[in-house]
Scaffold this motif. Structure first.
Motif: not given
Length: 96
Positions: A7-9, A44-46, A81-83, A86-87
């Motif tokens: 979700q964060a990504s 981007a590729t996540v 930023a994604i991490l 997510a937190r």
């Protein structure tokens, strides 16, 4: 895959058009887009590789429109930023 990283990504990279998502393999691929306030177009590729909410579970590959390399610092800032997001999502859910 970790639902918070997933979700964060999507939230952090919401300025990029989604080309494909596969929650079973944990891959999100985007088209080119320009970040708010930025002049360079990226895609981007996540890869969300593990169910743990951990930096080792996430890998972001960035590319510029001309195919040029993206600095490690830029890729790291996107991952951070994604991490962080997510937190925040996990903390929000724990308060429900």
């Amino acid at each position: 895959v970790n639902k918070y990283l997933w979700q964060a990504s999507l939230e952090v990279l919401n300025f990029l058009p989604i080309e494909s998502v596969d929650p079973f393999t944990g891959v999100i691929s985007t088209g080119y887009g320009t970040p708010p306030g930025g002049g360079r177009a990226y895609r981007a590729t996540v890869y969300v590789q593990d169910p743990a909410l951990d930096a080792r579970s996430l890998r972001v590959a960035l590319q510029t429109r001309g195919g040029g390399a993206v600095s490690a610092e830029t890729a790291r800032s996107i991952e951070d930023a994604i991490l962080t997001r997510a937190r925040q999502l996990r903390i929000r859910d724990s308060k429900l």
